[in-house]
Design an enzyme around this catalytic site. Structure first.
Site, PDB file in Angstrom:
ATOM      1  N   SER A  90       0.849  -1.181   0.000  1.00  0.00           N
ATOM      2  CA  SER A  90       0.000   0.000   0.000  1.00  0.00           C
ATOM      3  C   SER A  90       0.885   1.232   0.000  1.00  0.00           C
ATOM      4  O   SER A  90       2.108   1.124   0.009  1.00  0.00           O
ATOM      5  CB  SER A  90      -0.894   0.001   1.233  1.00  0.00           C
ATOM      6  N   LYS A  91       0.227   2.371   0.001  1.00  0.00           N
ATOM      7  CA  LYS A  91       0.983   3.638  -0.044  1.00  0.00           C
ATOM      8  C   LYS A  91       2.001   3.742   1.085  1.00  0.00           C
ATOM      9  O   LYS A  91       3.011   4.416   0.956  1.00  0.00           O
ATOM     10  CB  LYS A  91       0.011   4.819   0.043  1.00  0.00           C
ATOM     11  N   ARG A  92       1.714   3.086   2.208  1.00  0.00           N
ATOM     12  CA  ARG A  92       2.646   3.138   3.328  1.00  0.00           C
ATOM     13  C   ARG A  92       4.038   2.648   2.934  1.00  0.00           C
ATOM     14  O   ARG A  92       5.032   3.008   3.530  1.00  0.00           O
ATOM     15  CB  ARG A  92       2.153   2.245   4.481  1.00  0.00           C
TER      16      ARG A  92
END
Ligand code: GLU
Length: 519
Positions: free
Chosen positions: A256-258
């Site tokens: 994910s963007k994390r």
């Protein structure tokens, strides 16, 4: 065996965001399978979520796919036999199929209000059971239904799930799946605003578009039993399913963007090579054998098979991606490389150079090791390119060689050839230029270069070495400060080529400017 001519696969993104790594991998595997088997690759836009779907996202997805070189055979921009290829334009088809299920008693209208459904939800929570619609509208008499319709009551259409029995399907990657029908509920096919749900639209479309293989992310595997029910209810032929393994970030949670950038646009903007991106995406879940990792798109088409897709999650590893990118960059031929680097320099405002480069003679490519096979005519590939500048750049790239690994390093590694405010390493300046003996030496070198008639590599080297002899110093004692003076650092390609490619005037000017560092 399936007749390969009939293989039809699709990529069915929802235009609600960027084309991300996972979506691009799904698109790639579908594309590869179609191209490998001589089948058809369909692009379908699933925009039933009107609130979240945007034109911008739609365009971004198409742009990303094109950049990756994944062209499709049927799709929203080009049409095809089974269009339209955007779900919002297919409502008539969903309505007629929903009507068919209603007529055949395989679906029913449900008039339950949001409050009633909310109460059901609360009750399930209290009883700690999974939320399941209790089927109360199944039992409505036809007259009751008519009356509610006449009264304009809003309704959804629900699938009439058999109370017992089970549903099975085989996944090419994951094997056999069996689900008890009692675990499934009377799921919604058509929402109260008349729009189809994902599970309904996807089956209608895949069936009507004659999709033979549904290759998609495994986040959809839990939807598949419901979809299989729909195929059976319609008596549509069941496609084969292949659910691709999850992609994880470095900490082994779903990517994910994390974990950093997941959008394909990001990698394009950061100047990764599309072919390297494709190569890396292919390895996220598929392998050819335990050894080979570098593939062109053509080689992938040749080698790809669904059988070699792993059921285990894949980990997105940016270092590996960089390595693959560097390997692809290395393999580009000089003309291709030069064109790409030229574009980067143009984008950065570095071409034309901030200063006049006066190469005393046209550069003779044949003098550059590694360019023997380059035909000078092919070095002027496009009219808009200044051919003299293009040739100079080709030489620079050739001289830098494999030190240039990534396009994103171009401004940093080539800056000093194009402008005077290039990066300077303060430490190198302190240790090589800011010394009492240096100004005299560099001034003498500048004088000799100024009078050198043929400013060519060997003559330039010879001039420096004979000056060192005259001064009774090691050549290195001239070369090191000269390198820092011309390039700002202690690492550069062959310094004599750097001198030639900077040209006489610029070399002399930089040597003289450097003498002022100490004074
Ligand atoms: N529109 C769905 C998605 O974005 C496609 C699912 C499918 O391929 O069936 O994930």
């Amino acid at each position: 065996m399936q007749d390969s001519q009939n293989i039809r696969v699709r990529f069915a993104p929802s235009p609600t965001g960027h084309l991300h790594v996972g979506g691009a991998r799904t698109a790639l595997y579908n594309f590869l399978y179609a191209r490998k088997t001589g089948g058809t690759f369909v692009l379908r836009i699933e925009d039933t979520d009107a609130q979240r779907s945007t034109r911008e996202s739609y365009e971004g997805i198409l742009r990303g796919l094109r950049w990756l070189g994944l062209d499709w055979d049927e799709g929203p921009d080009m049409g095809g036999e089974f269009g339209p290829y955007v779900q919002s334009a297919r409502s008539v088809l969903y309505h007629s199929d929903a009507q068919r299920l209603l007529d055949e008693g395989k679906a029913y209208r449900c008039f339950c209000t949001p409050e009633v459904l909310e109460a059901m939800k609360l009750e399930a929570k209290e009883r700690k059971t999974a939320l399941k619609y209790d089927g109360r509208c199944r039992r409505l008499k036809p007259d009751d239904v008519e009356e509610r319709l006449a009264g304009g009551m809003p309704f959804v259409v629900r699938f009439m799930m058999p109370a017992d029995g089970e549903v099975r399907f085989r996944d090419i990657i994951r094997g056999d799946f069996t689900t008890q029908n009692e675990e499934l509920d009377d799921f919604v096919l058509v929402k109260s605003d008349g729009r189809p749900t994902y599970n309904f639209a996807v089956v209608v479309d895949d069936a009507k578009m004659k999709i033979t293989h549904v290759i998609r992310g495994d986040d959809h595997i839990s939807n598949t039993p419901r979809q299989v029910h729909l195929y059976r209810a319609f008596d549509y032929p069941l496609p084969k399913f292949a659910h691709l393994p999850m992609i994880l970030g470095s900490d082994k949670t779903r990517l994910s963007k994390r974990h950093g950038a997941t959008s394909i646009d990001y990698y394009r903007d950061k100047l990764y090579l599309s072919e390297a991106m494709v190569n890396y995406l292919a390895l996220l879940g598929w392998s050819f054998d335990d050894k080979r990792e570098l593939f062109s798109l053509k080689a992938l088409i040749d080698k790809f098979s669904l059988k070699r897709i792993s059921r285990n999650p894949a980990v997105f590893d940016i270092d590996k991606m960089e390595w693959i990118n560097a390997e692809h960059f290395k393999r580009l031929d000089l003309v291709e490389k030069t064109k790409m680097v030229y574009e980067v320099l143009e984008r950065e405002g570095l071409i034309p150079p901030a200063f006049e480069v006066d190469l005393s003679r046209p550069v003779d490519l044949k003098l550059v090791p590694g360019t023997e096979s380059v035909n000078e005519e092919t070095l002027q590939p496009e009219e808009r390119l200044n051919s003299k500048e293009f040739q100079r750049l080709a030489l620079i790239i050739n001289v830098i060689g494999n030190r240039l690994k990534l396009l994103k390093d171009v401004p940093g590694k080539l800056g000093y050839f194009y402008r005077d405010d290039y990066e300077r390493d303060e430490h190198a300046i302190r240790s090589h230029l800011a010394r009492p003996e240096v100004p005299e030496r560099l001034n003498a070198l500048a004088d000799d270069y100024d009078t050198l008639q043929y400013f060519e590599r060997d003559a330039v080297e010879e001039t420096l070495r004979s000056l060192a002899d005259r001064m009774e110093i090691e050549a290195g004692e001239l070369i090191h400060p000269c390198r820092v003076a011309l390039t700002g650092g202690t690492v550069s390609p062959d310094i004599f080529w750097v001198i030639v490619l900077l040209g006489k005037a610029k070399t002399v000017e930089r040597l003289r400017t450097a003498t002022k560092v100490y004074n």
